[in-house]
Motif scaffolding. Structure first.
Motif, short mmCIF file in Angstrom:
data_model
loop_
_atom_site.label_atom_id
_atom_site.label_comp_id
_atom_site.label_asym_id
_atom_site.label_seq_id
_atom_site.Cartn_x
_atom_site.Cartn_y
_atom_site.Cartn_z
N LEU A 163 34.95 24.93 54.85
CA LEU A 163 35.42 25.55 53.61
C LEU A 163 36.62 24.78 53.08
N MET A 164 36.57 24.41 51.80
CA MET A 164 37.69 23.73 51.14
C MET A 164 38.30 24.70 50.11
N ALA A 165 39.59 24.97 50.24
CA ALA A 165 40.27 25.84 49.28
C ALA A 165 41.28 25.01 48.50
N ASP A 166 41.07 24.88 47.19
CA ASP A 166 41.91 24.00 46.36
C ASP A 166 42.34 24.80 45.11
N SER A 167 43.53 25.37 45.07
CA SER A 167 44.61 25.21 46.01
C SER A 167 45.17 26.58 46.37
N THR A 168 45.61 26.74 47.62
CA THR A 168 46.12 28.03 48.07
C THR A 168 47.47 28.36 47.43
N SER A 169 48.16 27.37 46.86
CA SER A 169 49.41 27.65 46.14
C SER A 169 49.13 28.53 44.92
N ARG A 170 48.02 28.27 44.23
CA ARG A 170 47.66 29.08 43.05
C ARG A 170 47.31 30.51 43.49
N TRP A 171 46.70 30.63 44.68
CA TRP A 171 46.40 31.96 45.23
C TRP A 171 47.70 32.70 45.51
N ALA A 172 48.68 31.99 46.11
CA ALA A 172 49.98 32.60 46.43
C ALA A 172 50.71 33.00 45.14
N GLU A 173 50.55 32.20 44.07
CA GLU A 173 51.19 32.54 42.79
C GLU A 173 50.59 33.83 42.22
N ALA A 174 49.28 34.01 42.42
CA ALA A 174 48.64 35.25 41.97
C ALA A 174 49.19 36.44 42.75
#
Length: 578
Positions: free
Chosen positions: A325-336
């Motif tokens: 699994l590739m998650a691009d990018s988890t920073s955007r998830w954290a911002e949400a």
């Protein structure tokens, strides 16, 4: 279906009243437009709902429909080759029905209800089965045999099993259990925030072979492992994720575009149908599931997208497949997470992120692993998770990167200085690390060559020595170094430019097998050792640096896989230098 009333709307957050009886993470549909949301906070008879669609035009007094169940994904034939949004709505189907823009409140089933799948049973009437056992097989694509499993929590005797063509909603088997007869369909549902159960977790012992030399040789990740790819803007995070998705030797790829630019997801969609899997010569899309929640899509759905992706990945792992699994990018998830937390008026943690950022990050990555799957037959499946992180200004001390590093075992540190020098992949070999190196050592020794691990150590020593020598060179010049030190700089340059640097757009250089990687590194290290021997016999560094062998070493990366015996001949030629 219970009904509540909207009290307040704040962006993607809706506060509802008259919500008694609702549970955390229950699914809700907001207003008559039926916008999909999820309960994330409960206080007395009020509840906060995180809405996964645009809330413009929604106001107090409108109704909230409570579904009484958590947000789930549909699992079954039809997942492979699909592109979904963050809450598993099929974007290609929506485009055909509604045009280029997603209509708010649109409900389209994730799996095609009309398509007939050819089901071939592998059990017979009267067989005893338990949760996780395989009932039959559907050939979903030429690369993936979709195994229909007994749903979790069902154990008993097969009363009836059918063979033939069925839709995902038709009954294919009936199982007699203690609680009565259970009808089994090809479609299952699973809550996205709940990890799928396994029989036993194992220590990963096999590398995920990516064809990227800096990764496979120096900083390998295991099948079932976790990796973090942090890097500033323009350092090549997305290119690395694409390369891993294209060339890694996983059976199934799940690619999550979480808050990334739309054109990057478009590249994936346009490329994958035309790229061929190096092992099967079939299009890569035939073993790929895509989750696209781009930066112009509702921010709250980003938070759900990584759970949607990992639940689908776990489902294929439970069949016994090796999944990446590739998650691009988890920073955007954290911002949400940060945005919704701010609207909930929660106490902020470091840099405004919620205090539970660390635990949420850990719970996501801990769903990776190599496991013995449920069922009587011993099946081993694995799920590797590789997350890209986009630290602002390339600051690796920021909370998302640090929390990710605490739970992942591989750190590929992308360097914008290397990227500006056109060195790709721009992974900094001095700051990156892999904690799987020891676990995978036996694999490299047995499958590739007994001296592969020792070659890697020698090459890394040369690169580290180069870093120390560069300080002296900057102060007093290269002429002040001994000839042996000058040879170290020469070899280090060769490792950097002829081995670590790789061209993703070159047909041959884009992918390198482990055998070829070993031979390339052996040629470089052999030349270094031969150089030391020649210096001790009185040769000058100028003679060694101008040897025609060095040009042959520089061209090794462009030797096709079928002709790697040329590198073996080159190693023999190095031994004969006098």
């Amino acid at each position: 279906m219970k009904v509540g009333i909207i009290k307040k709307v704040s962006g993607p957050l809706v506060i509802g009243k008259n919500m008694s009886g609702v549970k955390m993470y229950d699914l809700a549909k907001v207003s008559e437009k039926k916008l999909i949301g999820e309960v994330i906070k409960i206080e007395k008879d009020e509840a906060a709902i995180q809405v996964y669609e645009e809330t413009t035009g929604i106001g107090p007094g409108e109704v909230i429909y409570l579904e009484g169940k958590p947000l789930t994904v549909e699992l079954g034939p039809g997942l492979i080759g699909s592109i979904y949004d963050g809450i598993q709505r099929p974007l290609d189907v929506i485009r055909q029905k509604y045009g280029d823009y997603i209509t708010r409140g649109v409900e389209v089933p994730a799996l095609n209800r009309e398509k007939l799948w050819d089901f071939e049973p592998v059990v017979k009437k009267g067989d005893e089965v338990e949760e996780g056992d395989i009932l039959g097989v559907v050939e979903e694509t030429s690369l993936v045999k979709h195994k229909i499993m007994v749903p979790v929590g069902i154990n008993g005797k097969v009363k009836e099993i059918k063979k033939g063509k069925f839709t995902v909603e038709e009954t294919i088997a009936i199982i007699e259990t203690k609680d009565g007869e259970k009808e089994i369909k090809m479609k299952q549902e699973w809550p996205i925030r709940q990890p799928r159960p396994v029989k036993e977790r194992l220590v990963p012992k096999e590398p995920l072979i990516t064809g990227q030399r800096v990764i496979d040789t120096f900083f390998p990740v295991a099948k079932g492992g976790t990796a973090c790819v942090p890097g500033p803007f323009g350092s090549g995070k997305t290119i690395i994720q694409h390369q891993l998705a294209k060339w890694s030797d996983a059976d199934i790829i799940v690619f999550i575009g979480c808050g990334e630019r739309g054109n990057e997801m478009a590249d994936v969609l346009l490329e994958f149908p035309h790229l061929l899997d190096p092992r099967s010569n079939e299009p890569l899309i035939k073993r790929t599931v895509l989750i696209a929640n781009t930066s112009n899509m509702p921010v709250a759905a980003r938070e759900a997208s990584i759970y949607t992706g990992i639940t689908i990945a776990e489902y294929f792992r439970d069949m016994g497949y090796k999944v990446a699994l590739m998650a691009d990018s988890t920073s955007r998830w954290a911002e949400a997470l940060r945005e919704v937390s701010g609207r909930l008026e929660e106490m902020p943690g470091e840099e405004g992120y919620p205090a539970y950022l660390g635990s949420r990050t850990a719970s996501f990555y801990e769903r990776a692993g190599e496991v013995i799957c449920l069922g009587k037959e011993k099946r081993i499946g694995s799920l590797a998770v590789i997350g890209a992180v986009s630290p602002p200004g390339g600051d690796f001390s920021e909370p998302v990167t640090q929390n990710t590093l605490r739970v992942t075992k591989v750190f590929w540190a992308l360097d914008d200085v290397l990227a500006s020098q056109r060195h790709f992949p721009a992974i900094n070999w001095l700051t990156s690390y892999s904690l799987y190196t020891q676990d995978l050592e036996n694999y490299f020794k047995e499958k590739i060559a007994p001296d592969f691990p020792s070659l890697r150590v020698k090459a890394m020593d040369i690169l580290q020595n180069e870093s120390k020598l560069q300080e002296i060179v900057r102060l007093v010049g290269i002429e002040s170094l001994s000839e042996k030190d000058q040879l170290t700089l020469l070899t280090a340059k060769s490792i950097r430019e002829d081995f670590l640097q790789q061209n993703a757009y070159d047909e041959i250089d884009t992918y390198t097998s482990l055998k070829k990687q070993y031979l390339m590194l052996k040629a470089i290290v052999s030349f270094h050792e031969k150089g030391i021997e020649l210096l001790e016999r009185g040769k000058r560094i100028s003679e060694i640096s101008t040897s025609p062998i060095r040009e042959k070493i520089a061209k090794m990366k462009f030797i096709p896989e079928k002709e790697i015996d040329q590198i073996e001949k080159l190693i023999e030629e190095i031994k004969t230098i006098i």
